[in-house]
Design an enzyme around this catalytic site. Structure first.
Site, PDB file in Angstrom:
ATOM      1  N   SER A   7      52.770  41.694  27.056  1.00  0.00           N
ATOM      2  CA  SER A   7      52.109  41.318  25.690  1.00  0.00           C
ATOM      3  C   SER A   7      50.194  42.629  26.178  1.00  0.00           C
ATOM      4  CB  SER A   7      51.212  40.552  24.576  1.00  0.00           C
ATOM      5  OG  SER A   7      50.556  39.661  25.154  1.00  0.00           O
ATOM      6  N   GLU A   9      46.642  44.129  25.082  1.00  0.00           N
ATOM      7  CA  GLU A   9      44.992  44.147  24.585  1.00  0.00           C
ATOM      8  C   GLU A   9      44.359  45.437  24.095  1.00  0.00           C
ATOM      9  OE1 GLU A   9      41.933  40.518  25.286  1.00  0.00           O
ATOM     10  OE2 GLU A   9      40.859  42.410  25.674  1.00  0.00           O
ATOM     11  N   TYR A  41      36.869  42.277  18.909  1.00  0.00           N
ATOM     12  CA  TYR A  41      36.388  42.084  17.956  1.00  0.00           C
ATOM     13  C   TYR A  41      34.527  42.321  18.947  1.00  0.00           C
ATOM     14  CZ  TYR A  41      34.781  39.761  13.599  1.00  0.00           C
ATOM     15  OH  TYR A  41      33.821  39.900  12.228  1.00  0.00           O
ATOM     16  N   ASP A 101      31.308  35.999  22.556  1.00  0.00           N
ATOM     17  CA  ASP A 101      30.095  36.422  23.562  1.00  0.00           C
ATOM     18  C   ASP A 101      28.696  35.802  22.604  1.00  0.00           C
ATOM     19  OD1 ASP A 101      31.833  36.589  25.319  1.00  0.00           O
ATOM     20  OD2 ASP A 101      32.324  38.139  25.585  1.00  0.00           O
ATOM     21  N   HIS A 143      34.048  29.001  32.461  1.00  0.00           N
ATOM     22  CA  HIS A 143      33.215  29.233  31.708  1.00  0.00           C
ATOM     23  C   HIS A 143      32.092  29.364  31.771  1.00  0.00           C
ATOM     24  CE1 HIS A 143      31.262  30.900  27.658  1.00  0.00           C
ATOM     25  NE2 HIS A 143      32.599  31.328  27.055  1.00  0.00           N
ATOM     26  N   PHE A 210      32.777  42.752  35.299  1.00  0.00           N
ATOM     27  CA  PHE A 210      33.390  42.518  33.762  1.00  0.00           C
ATOM     28  C   PHE A 210      33.557  40.356  34.981  1.00  0.00           C
ATOM     29  CE2 PHE A 210      36.442  46.087  32.398  1.00  0.00           C
ATOM     30  CZ  PHE A 210      35.327  46.608  31.486  1.00  0.00           C
ATOM     31  N   HIS A 259      49.781  39.398  30.005  1.00  0.00           N
ATOM     32  CA  HIS A 259      48.983  39.303  28.703  1.00  0.00           C
ATOM     33  C   HIS A 259      48.263  40.488  29.276  1.00  0.00           C
ATOM     34  CE1 HIS A 259      46.749  40.150  25.186  1.00  0.00           C
ATOM     35  NE2 HIS A 259      46.377  39.955  25.726  1.00  0.00           N
TER      36      HIS A 259
END
Length: 288
Positions: A7, A9, A41, A101, A143, A210, A259
Site C-alpha cells: 500500500s 501513502e 491530512y 500533530d 512517540h 523526519f 506500507h
C-alpha cells in the site's frame, strides 16, 4: 520469499507542480495493484479541502481503494463528523484515524474544547458510525509524547479495542525495531494486523529531519553508509539496496503487508516493489 501486499501513502498537493507529481505518482504505482492507498491530512486541517479532492480524484481516475486520513486537530466533533459524511458521500470506505500533530507554531497537541481529545475517541465515533474500515497509527519507537516505554503499546491496544482493525507504523530503519514492537503488542493482547511503514530514503538529510520529529532512532551504520555513498555519488543505489533489504528482512520475519511513504516520488518505491516481486499486471501496464 512471499510476494507482499503493498500500500502507498500520498499527500495532497498545494501547488500546480505538486499536483503533477501526485498524479504521476498515482499513475506509476497504480499498476502494482496496492491493497489501498492513503492520503494525508495537514495539521489543523490545513489541507482538508485538498485532501478531499485528492481522495476523490484518485479513487475515480485510478480505481484505487483510498483510505482518507482524519485527525483530531483544531476541529469540533461536529466539524470532524461533517468531513466523515463528505468522505462517505464520495464512496470512501476506509479511514486512517489519527490524533494528529500539533498545529504549526505549537509545541504540543491540545484538544479543541469541543473536539475529540484523542485518536481513541475519534475511532469510537467512526466505529459507531459503522460505515468504515478503520486503520490507526502505531509507534515502534516511543512517540515524542509517550509517557513511558510501554505507552505506545497500551495506546495501540486501546485504539484496536475502540474499533481499529489494523495499524500502520511510523517508519523505522531496522527490522528488529518492528519485530520487538510486534512481539510486545501481541504479548499485550493486540489482535489487529500491524503493518510496517516503510520510508524509501529519497534524501538522507530529509529522512533524518523526519526521524528527529517523530522519535525514530538513526543507526550509526546507516549514517556512515550514506556519508560514504555521498562521497561516491551512490546515494540512490544505497537507498534502493537498504530499503529492499529492510523489506526482505520483514518478509522473512512473517510480515505480509508493507506500507510505503512515497512522498509523492514514485521511482524508488516502484524499484523496491519490483525487487520484491511486486510487478505491474499486464492489463494495467499499458495504462502506465
Amino acid at each position: 520469499m512471499t510476494t507482499p501486499r503493498v500500500s502507498f501513502e500520498f499527500f495532497p498537493p498545494q501547488t500546480l507542480d505538486a499536483s503533477f507529481r501526485l498524479w504521476e505518482t498515482a499513475q506509476v504505482l497504480a499498476p502494482l495493484k496496492p491493497s489501498f492507498v492513503s492520503v494525508t491530512y495537514g495539521a489543523g486541517g490545513t489541507t482538508r479541502k485538498l485532501t478531499h479532492e485528492a481522495v476523490t480524484t484518485i479513487g475515480r481516475n485510478y480505481g484505487l481503494n483510498v483510505a482518507a486520513h482524519l485527525t483530531c486537530v483544531d476541529a469540533t466533533r461536529a466539524e470532524t463528523m461533517e468531513i466523515v459524511e463528505a468522505y462517505a458521500e464520495t464512496g470512501v470506505r476506509e479511514i486512517v484515524a489519527l490524533r494528529g500533530d500539533a498545529p504549526k507554531g505549537a509545541t504540543r497537541f491540545t484538544p479543541h474544547p469541543e473536539g475529540f481529545a484523542s485518536s481513541v475517541e475519534l475511532i469510537e465515533a467512526l466505529a459507531d458510525d459503522g460505515r468504515f474500515t478503520i486503520r490507526c497509527g502505531a509507534y515502534p519507537e516511543p512517540h515524542p509524547d509517550a509517557a513511558d516505554a510501554g505507552a505506545d503499546v497500551r495506546w495501540l491496544k486501546r485504539k484496536c479495542e475502540a474499533g481499529a482493525t489494523s495499524a500502520i507504523t511510523q517508519f523505522f530503519f531496522e527490522a528488529e525495531t518492528f519485530f520487538r514492537f510486534r512481539d510486545a503488542a501481541e504479548k499485550a493482547g493486540v489482535k489487529a494486523k500491524i503493518i510496517p511503514g516503510i520510508l524509501p530514503i529519497q534524501s538522507w538529510a530529509g529522512a533524518k529531519r523526519f526521524a528527529q520529529r517523530c522519535g525514530t532512532s538513526v543507526p550509526a551504520w546507516i549514517e556512515e553508509a550514506f556519508a560514504a555513498a555521498t562521497r561516491d555519488g551512490r546515494e540512490e543505489l544505497l537507498a534502493t539496496a537498504l530499503c529492499t533489504e529492510l523489506c526482505d528482512d520483514l518478509l522473512q520475519g512473517g510480515v505480509e503487508d508493507l506500507h510505503f511513504y512515497t512522498l509523492n516520488r514514485p521511482g524508488l518505491t516502484r524499484d523496491v516493489c519490483h525487487a520484491l516481486g511486486v510487478t505491474p499486471t499486464p492489463a494495467l501496464e499499458k495504462v502506465a
